[in-house]
Design a protein around this motif. Structure first.
Motif, PDB file in Angstrom:
ATOM      1  N   LYS A  68       0.845  -1.199   0.000  1.00 32.31           N
ATOM      2  CA  LYS A  68       0.000   0.000   0.000  1.00 32.31           C
ATOM      3  C   LYS A  68       0.874   1.241   0.000  1.00 32.31           C
ATOM      4  CE  LYS A  68      -3.832  -0.050   2.476  1.00 32.31           C
ATOM      5  NZ  LYS A  68      -4.917   0.151   1.498  1.00 32.31           N
ATOM      6  N   ILE A  69       0.408   2.279  -0.703  1.00 29.99           N
ATOM      7  CA  ILE A  69       1.062   3.583  -0.681  1.00 29.99           C
ATOM      8  C   ILE A  69       0.042   4.605  -0.218  1.00 29.99           C
ATOM      9  CG2 ILE A  69       2.191   5.396  -2.034  1.00 29.99           C
ATOM     10  CD1 ILE A  69       3.248   3.260  -3.894  1.00 29.99           C
ATOM     11  N   ILE A  70       0.376   5.375   0.819  1.00 32.73           N
ATOM     12  CA  ILE A  70      -0.517   6.394   1.358  1.00 32.73           C
ATOM     13  C   ILE A  70       0.114   7.768   1.128  1.00 32.73           C
ATOM     14  CG2 ILE A  70      -1.696   7.242   3.417  1.00 32.73           C
ATOM     15  CD1 ILE A  70      -1.417   4.445   4.612  1.00 32.73           C
ATOM     16  N   ASN A  71      -0.618   8.644   0.437  1.00 32.37           N
ATOM     17  CA  ASN A  71      -0.160  10.033   0.281  1.00 32.37           C
ATOM     18  C   ASN A  71      -0.489  10.769   1.573  1.00 32.37           C
ATOM     19  OD1 ASN A  71       0.745   9.725  -2.397  1.00 32.37           O
ATOM     20  ND2 ASN A  71      -1.362   9.884  -3.128  1.00 32.37           N
ATOM     21  N   ALA A  72       0.420  10.682   2.527  1.00 34.13           N
ATOM     22  CA  ALA A  72       0.119  11.071   3.902  1.00 34.13           C
ATOM     23  C   ALA A  72       0.319  12.564   4.160  1.00 34.13           C
ATOM     24  CB  ALA A  72       0.973  10.245   4.860  1.00 34.13           C
ATOM     25  N   HIS A  73       1.541  13.040   4.014  1.00 35.18           N
ATOM     26  CA  HIS A  73       1.877  14.420   4.355  1.00 35.18           C
ATOM     27  C   HIS A  73       2.357  15.168   3.114  1.00 35.18           C
ATOM     28  CE1 HIS A  73       1.794  13.648   8.780  1.00 35.18           C
ATOM     29  NE2 HIS A  73       2.201  12.435   8.409  1.00 35.18           N
ATOM     30  N   VAL A  74       2.443  16.481   3.263  1.00 36.44           N
ATOM     31  CA  VAL A  74       3.011  17.313   2.199  1.00 36.44           C
ATOM     32  C   VAL A  74       4.519  17.439   2.388  1.00 36.44           C
ATOM     33  CG1 VAL A  74       2.939  19.590   1.111  1.00 36.44           C
ATOM     34  CG2 VAL A  74       0.839  18.578   2.015  1.00 36.44           C
ATOM     35  N   HIS A  75       4.953  17.429   3.627  1.00 30.60           N
ATOM     36  CA  HIS A  75       6.365  17.575   3.963  1.00 30.60           C
ATOM     37  C   HIS A  75       6.967  16.214   4.325  1.00 30.60           C
ATOM     38  CE1 HIS A  75       6.411  22.052   4.108  1.00 30.60           C
ATOM     39  NE2 HIS A  75       5.112  21.861   4.325  1.00 30.60           N
ATOM     40  N   PRO A  76       8.305  16.129   4.414  1.00 27.80           N
ATOM     41  CA  PRO A  76       8.956  14.837   4.709  1.00 27.80           C
ATOM     42  C   PRO A  76       8.489  14.208   6.016  1.00 27.80           C
ATOM     43  CG  PRO A  76      10.579  16.433   3.951  1.00 27.80           C
ATOM     44  CD  PRO A  76       9.296  17.185   4.117  1.00 27.80           C
TER      45      PRO A  76
ATOM     46  N   ARG B 114      -3.013  -2.118  13.489  1.00 29.71           N
ATOM     47  CA  ARG B 114      -4.099  -1.545  12.687  1.00 29.71           C
ATOM     48  C   ARG B 114      -4.006  -0.027  12.580  1.00 29.71           C
ATOM     49  NH1 ARG B 114      -8.023  -4.914  11.114  1.00 29.71           N
ATOM     50  NH2 ARG B 114      -7.930  -7.045  11.947  1.00 29.71           N
ATOM     51  N   LYS B 115      -3.217   0.596  13.438  1.00 29.67           N
ATOM     52  CA  LYS B 115      -3.038   2.052  13.407  1.00 29.67           C
ATOM     53  C   LYS B 115      -1.556   2.375  13.226  1.00 29.67           C
ATOM     54  CE  LYS B 115      -7.390   2.479  14.597  1.00 29.67           C
ATOM     55  NZ  LYS B 115      -8.417   2.888  13.616  1.00 29.67           N
ATOM     56  N   LEU B 116      -1.309   3.509  12.596  1.00 29.99           N
ATOM     57  CA  LEU B 116       0.067   3.956  12.366  1.00 29.99           C
ATOM     58  C   LEU B 116       0.134   5.446  12.634  1.00 29.99           C
ATOM     59  CD1 LEU B 116       2.938   3.165  11.303  1.00 29.99           C
ATOM     60  CD2 LEU B 116       2.123   3.784   9.023  1.00 29.99           C
ATOM     61  N   LEU B 117       1.086   5.850  13.473  1.00 27.93           N
ATOM     62  CA  LEU B 117       1.339   7.266  13.740  1.00 27.93           C
ATOM     63  C   LEU B 117       2.489   7.748  12.877  1.00 27.93           C
ATOM     64  CD1 LEU B 117       1.166   7.832  17.620  1.00 27.93           C
ATOM     65  CD2 LEU B 117      -0.209   8.992  15.892  1.00 27.93           C
ATOM     66  N   SER B 118       2.334   8.917  12.279  1.00 25.99           N
ATOM     67  CA  SER B 118       3.420   9.496  11.493  1.00 25.99           C
ATOM     68  C   SER B 118       3.544  10.975  11.835  1.00 25.99           C
ATOM     69  CB  SER B 118       3.159   9.327   9.991  1.00 25.99           C
ATOM     70  OG  SER B 118       2.027  10.068   9.588  1.00 25.99           O
ATOM     71  N   ALA B 119       4.777  11.452  11.884  1.00 24.56           N
ATOM     72  CA  ALA B 119       5.032  12.870  12.120  1.00 24.56           C
ATOM     73  C   ALA B 119       5.853  13.412  10.966  1.00 24.56           C
ATOM     74  CB  ALA B 119       5.773  13.077  13.443  1.00 24.56           C
TER      75      ALA B 119
ATOM     76  N   SER C 234      -7.513   0.786   5.593  1.00 23.09           N
ATOM     77  CA  SER C 234      -8.170   1.639   4.604  1.00 23.09           C
ATOM     78  C   SER C 234      -7.234   2.687   4.021  1.00 23.09           C
ATOM     79  CB  SER C 234      -9.381   2.335   5.249  1.00 23.09           C
ATOM     80  OG  SER C 234      -8.956   3.231   6.259  1.00 23.09           O
ATOM     81  N   GLY C 235      -6.152   3.011   4.726  1.00 16.84           N
ATOM     82  CA  GLY C 235      -5.219   4.036   4.255  1.00 16.84           C
ATOM     83  C   GLY C 235      -5.728   5.450   4.469  1.00 16.84           C
ATOM     84  N   GLU C 236      -6.754   5.625   5.303  1.00 18.07           N
ATOM     85  CA  GLU C 236      -7.330   6.940   5.531  1.00 18.07           C
ATOM     86  C   GLU C 236      -6.872   7.508   6.868  1.00 18.07           C
ATOM     87  OE1 GLU C 236     -11.535   6.754   5.207  1.00 18.07           O
ATOM     88  OE2 GLU C 236     -11.524   6.216   3.069  1.00 18.07           O
ATOM     89  N   VAL C 237      -6.797   8.840   6.908  1.00 13.05           N
ATOM     90  CA  VAL C 237      -6.373   9.518   8.127  1.00 13.05           C
ATOM     91  C   VAL C 237      -7.555   9.598   9.091  1.00 13.05           C
ATOM     92  CG1 VAL C 237      -6.884  11.836   7.245  1.00 13.05           C
ATOM     93  CG2 VAL C 237      -5.165  11.542   9.040  1.00 13.05           C
ATOM     94  N   GLU C 238      -7.300   9.400  10.377  1.00 11.79           N
ATOM     95  CA  GLU C 238      -8.352   9.475  11.391  1.00 11.79           C
ATOM     96  C   GLU C 238      -8.246  10.735  12.233  1.00 11.79           C
ATOM     97  OE1 GLU C 238      -8.480   5.934  13.734  1.00 11.79           O
ATOM     98  OE2 GLU C 238      -9.314   4.723  12.117  1.00 11.79           O
TER      99      GLU C 238
END
Length: 506
Positions: A68-76, A87-92, A105-109
């Motif tokens: 899966k590829i998630i377009n998560a953030h605009v910055h690095p 089932r959950k992933l935190l990213s900063a 689902s690849g969606e932000v919560e």
């Protein structure tokens, strides 16, 4: 297919109980984007990679393919953390935002916006509703998913350069500051339980760069600015109490090159420690019980290491340098005699003379009749599933039934027949077969998930938090901003600049 995967995983787990350490390079994982940080889920079946264009790439680590590829953030993306059930992933990201993602689902919560750069995020080891944030030049923040937060207290030094970590079961929070002081607070009410100071031989203090806990046992390591990795037992720290003077059970360092360490972590069984050099792509592996250096893994010369992660249950290490994930593993040697002691490997075909009664059906039938009377009352349990010990903690009896082991992958169909059901996630997976330029275009043209990540961001108000600080990840890249016009010579100029800076330092 799923049953085959489970059987394959069980077979690999049975081999991993005699866990050793990786010895050789075992290929790379190319995320197309430039990889910055990585993290395994608790079972080691999925590897999450954060990239410089803000994307999250989830790898199926058994097949070594992108799931899966998630377009998560605009910055690095600068730091990642998995929940216990995967089932959950935190990213900063470097724009001071922390996002919570639904892996399936690849969606932000949820999205939280902080006033200062985020150095580290960490899920609570036993709860998906709590997490720990280490903002730059600020006290650590304990948060829940509703947005409420509590500051982890500072000690009497009031030093703001704080690195923090939950202990193995999340009962305590360990913090370390730039003056070498390590404090232990209870997780629920943040009461100080123990504290000590990391000192060099001359009683001078040294800054704490990171604190990492082992998955097994009560040991944790402290990476400090004096280039020494100290291993402590948490039980002894708590026994010494406030202002104690515990002795580390091991002191690990590179006595020859006096290497600074970029990232350190334990092996899955806690018996080995790996540390990545801050100056080059080199991984040093020590045996924790003895303290001896057992292996040095060398990557390509001139590359700088960004992150290191040890597989939770297997002797595999993933390291990131030059935007690519390198995998280090053991040489697998086939030993068929382990399964059949009389097995012999032949160089060429040999004629075999069959004995008269060797494959006689009647003889086999007679043997079964002989044993039938003895085995008549024996009941074989085929329904009970025994827990895999590598996935169960010492205070648990059963595995987590809600754990997400794998991500479903939709098949790619070039010319579907009439009436074939349309898979909603098809564009996401067909994206992998495109060329790199096309893929970059598509990632820019389909910003659906990035729009979702901007919906209703929760602003976390931290008093006296520095708002003008630049994330260290961006600060390192600042001198190279002029190079963007020449993408073909970008890497060469980067390495040249790093070489020049090394000579200046010498």
């Amino acid at each position: 297919m799923e049953s085959f995967r489970v059987l394959q995983e069980n077979f690999q787990l049975s081999e991993s109980f005699g866990q050793n350490y990786p010895e050789d390079f075992d290929g790379t994982l190319d995320c197309v984007s430039i990889a910055i940080t990585c993290a395994f889920n608790r079972q080691g079946t999925i590897l999450a990679v954060g990239c410089n264009d803000g994307r999250l790439v989830l790898w199926d680590f058994l097949t070594r393919g992108i799931a899966k590829i998630i377009n998560a953030h605009v910055h690095p993306v600068c730091t990642l953390s998995w929940s216990r059930n995967g089932r959950k992933l935190l990213s900063a990201a470097t724009d001071n935002t922390v996002s919570l993602w639904d892996v399936l689902s690849g969606e932000v919560e949820k999205t939280f916006r902080f006033p200062s750069p985020i150095l580290k995020v960490q899920f609570h080891p036993r709860s998906s509703e709590k997490f720990l944030v280490c903002p730059m030049k600020h006290a650590a923040v304990s948060m829940d998913m509703e947005g409420s937060h509590k500051l982890v207290p500072l000690d009497e030094d009031s030093d703001l350069n704080i690195m923090a970590s939950y202990d193995r079961r999340g009962k305590c929070i360990y913090t370390g500051n730039a003056k070498g002081r390590v404090c232990v607070f209870t997780e629920d009410d943040h009461k100080l339980k123990a504290s000590f100071r990391v000192t060099t031989g001359t009683l001078n203090t040294t800054a704490i760069k990171s604190i990492e806990f082992a998955r097994r046992g009560d040991c944790f390591l402290v990476n400090s600015a004096d280039r020494v990795i100290r291993v402590y037992e948490s039980g002894e720290i708590l026994a010494c109490g406030k202002d104690g003077e515990p002795e580390p059970i091991q002191k690990l360092q590179d006595l020859v090159n006096k290497t600074m360490w970029k990232k350190c972590c334990f092996s899955g069984d806690g018996e080995y420690i790996v540390a990545g050099s801050a100056k080059q792509h080199s991984l040093y592996i020590w045996e924790k019980s003895v303290g001896n250096l057992v292996k040095i893994l060398h990557g390509t010369k001139g590359e700088l290491l960004l992150d290191v992660a040890w597989h939770p249950v297997r002797p595999i290490i993933a390291s990131i340098s030059s935007g690519v994930v390198s995998v280090w593993a053991q040489n697998q040697v086939e030993n068929w005699s382990a399964f059949a002691p009389d097995f012999k490997e032949l160089d060429e075909n040999v004629e075999y003379d069959e004995r008269e009664s060797e494959f006689d059906i009647e003889e086999e039938g007679k043997e079964k009749e002989d044993f039938k009377e003895e085995e008549e009352d024996v009941e074989v349990d085929v329904t009970t599933v025994n827990a895999i010990q590598a996935f169960v903690s010492s205070d648990e009896e059963e595995e987590d039934t809600e754990a997400l082991m794998y991500l479903p992958v939709a098949p790619e169909i070039e010319e579907p027949e009439e009436g074939w059901p349309v898979v909603s996630e098809m564009p996401q997976h067909t994206e992998e077969s495109q060329t790199r330029p096309e893929k970059r275009k598509n990632s820019q043209q389909t910003p659906d998930s990035t729009k979702k990540s901007k919906l209703k961001p929760f602003d976390v108000d931290l008093e006296n938090a520095p708002s003008d600080e630049i994330h260290p990840l961006l600060n390192v890249k600042k001198p190279n901003e002029k190079v963007h016009k020449k993408p073909g010579t970008k890497t060469k100029q980067k390495s040249g600049k790093s070489d020049r800076s090394k000579h200046k330092g010498d």
